[in-house]
Design a protein around this motif. Structure first.
Motif, PDB file in Angstrom:
ATOM      1  N   PRO A  93      -7.474  -5.277   5.062  1.00  0.00           N
ATOM      2  CA  PRO A  93      -7.572  -3.922   5.603  1.00  0.00           C
ATOM      3  C   PRO A  93      -6.498  -3.018   5.008  1.00  0.00           C
ATOM      4  O   PRO A  93      -5.320  -3.381   4.992  1.00  0.00           O
ATOM      5  CB  PRO A  93      -7.348  -4.117   7.108  1.00  0.00           C
ATOM      6  N   ALA A  94      -6.896  -1.866   4.491  1.00  0.00           N
ATOM      7  CA  ALA A  94      -5.929  -0.928   3.928  1.00  0.00           C
ATOM      8  C   ALA A  94      -5.343  -0.089   5.044  1.00  0.00           C
ATOM      9  O   ALA A  94      -6.082   0.480   5.857  1.00  0.00           O
ATOM     10  CB  ALA A  94      -6.627  -0.012   2.923  1.00  0.00           C
ATOM     11  N   TYR A  99       0.828  -1.212   0.000  1.00  0.00           N
ATOM     12  CA  TYR A  99       0.000   0.000   0.000  1.00  0.00           C
ATOM     13  C   TYR A  99       0.862   1.262   0.000  1.00  0.00           C
ATOM     14  O   TYR A  99       0.515   2.263  -0.628  1.00  0.00           O
ATOM     15  CB  TYR A  99      -0.956  -0.003   1.196  1.00  0.00           C
ATOM     16  N   GLU A 142      -8.595  -8.945  -2.556  1.00  0.00           N
ATOM     17  CA  GLU A 142      -9.683  -9.772  -2.023  1.00  0.00           C
ATOM     18  C   GLU A 142      -9.747 -11.094  -2.769  1.00  0.00           C
ATOM     19  O   GLU A 142     -10.022 -12.145  -2.192  1.00  0.00           O
ATOM     20  CB  GLU A 142     -11.017  -9.035  -2.152  1.00  0.00           C
ATOM     21  N   PRO A 145     -12.100  -8.523   2.360  1.00  0.00           N
ATOM     22  CA  PRO A 145     -11.032  -7.717   1.765  1.00  0.00           C
ATOM     23  C   PRO A 145      -9.947  -7.409   2.779  1.00  0.00           C
ATOM     24  O   PRO A 145     -10.217  -7.357   3.979  1.00  0.00           O
ATOM     25  CB  PRO A 145     -11.767  -6.438   1.333  1.00  0.00           C
ATOM     26  N   ARG A 196      -6.477   2.648  -4.807  1.00  0.00           N
ATOM     27  CA  ARG A 196      -6.667   1.844  -3.584  1.00  0.00           C
ATOM     28  C   ARG A 196      -7.916   0.985  -3.695  1.00  0.00           C
ATOM     29  O   ARG A 196      -7.930  -0.171  -3.253  1.00  0.00           O
ATOM     30  CB  ARG A 196      -6.765   2.754  -2.361  1.00  0.00           C
ATOM     31  N   LEU A 197      -8.959   1.551  -4.264  1.00  0.00           N
ATOM     32  CA  LEU A 197     -10.181   0.784  -4.462  1.00  0.00           C
ATOM     33  C   LEU A 197      -9.901  -0.432  -5.336  1.00  0.00           C
ATOM     34  O   LEU A 197     -10.331  -1.555  -5.031  1.00  0.00           O
ATOM     35  CB  LEU A 197     -11.245   1.676  -5.117  1.00  0.00           C
ATOM     36  N   ASN A 251      -7.771  -3.040  -3.396  1.00  0.00           N
ATOM     37  CA  ASN A 251      -8.577  -3.776  -2.429  1.00  0.00           C
ATOM     38  C   ASN A 251      -9.336  -4.917  -3.103  1.00  0.00           C
ATOM     39  O   ASN A 251      -9.379  -6.048  -2.602  1.00  0.00           O
ATOM     40  CB  ASN A 251      -9.574  -2.842  -1.738  1.00  0.00           C
TER      41      ASN A 251
END
Length: 210
Positions: A205-206, A91, A195, A203, A187-188, A191
């Protein structure tokens, strides 16, 4: 120092000057509006000399993209060596890349298009200069070795899919824009991809951005 070594150093300095001048012109005047002639004139070299170092204008951007990838790889290696969890590193790298591309929004589309260039040689050169999938593979390898990533797909393929998704999401954002920032968009996408890639429910956790 022999004459051949001196010539090589002079060539390296000339290439570095052309590169620096070209990036400055791209950022100030826009990539599309800047010509090879503009770059050559501002670098105090002939147009032919420019093409001796960069066979096409987009090749300058490949050097830029390669520098970005080198920084991200170095950061990933250092963070993993320090014991930072791989997903946190992913991330962090993802966000830094989005920040860089968002800041230099005009440079990203022509750089991304090179990866999809219909000329196979140019596309291969761009792919080799922008090894995002290799950086992702480096980060995810500890999870793969620990059995936390699905095994019906190779780590290389998963990394390629993640890198390709970044490319398309960032390219669409650069060209059209959305209500979200590039960091939010990427980021979306990450995720959703994780997943499906990780062997666990829900999913991942960011990490929160400080």
């Amino acid at each position: 120092m022999d004459s051949s070594s001196l010539r090589e150093r002079q060539k390296e300095r000339r290439r570095a000057r052309i590169y620096s001048v070209a990036l400055d012109l791209f950022k100030r005047g826009g990539f599309q509006a800047t010509t090879a002639t503009d770059i050559a004139r501002a670098s105090n070299v002939s147009r032919g000399t420019f093409f001796n170092y960069y066979p096409y204008k987009e090749a300058v951007l490949l050097d830029y993209g390669s520098e970005v990838m080198d920084r991200l790889r170095d950061q990933a290696e250092a963070r993993l060596a320090a014991g930072t969890p791989p997903l946190t590193v992913l991330y962090e790298v993802w966000d830094q890349l989005a920040e860089e591309n968002g800041r230099e929004r005009d440079l990203f589309p022509p750089l991304a298009y090179e990866v999809m260039n219909p000329n196979p040689e140019r596309a291969r050169t761009a792919y080799q200069a922008l090894p995002l999938s290799k950086v992702i593979e480096l980060i995810l390898r500890p999870l793969h070795q620990a059995g936390m990533i699905r095994t019906d797909l190779s780590l290389q393929r998963i990394s390629n899919l993640i890198a390709d998704t970044y490319l398309m999401v960032a390219l669409r954002w650069s060209a059209y824009g959305t209500d979200r920032t590039l960091q939010e968009e990427t980021r979306l996408a990450l995720n959703l991809l994780l997943e499906g890639a990780l062997r666990r429910e829900g999913p991942p956790p960011a990490p929160r951005t400080p």
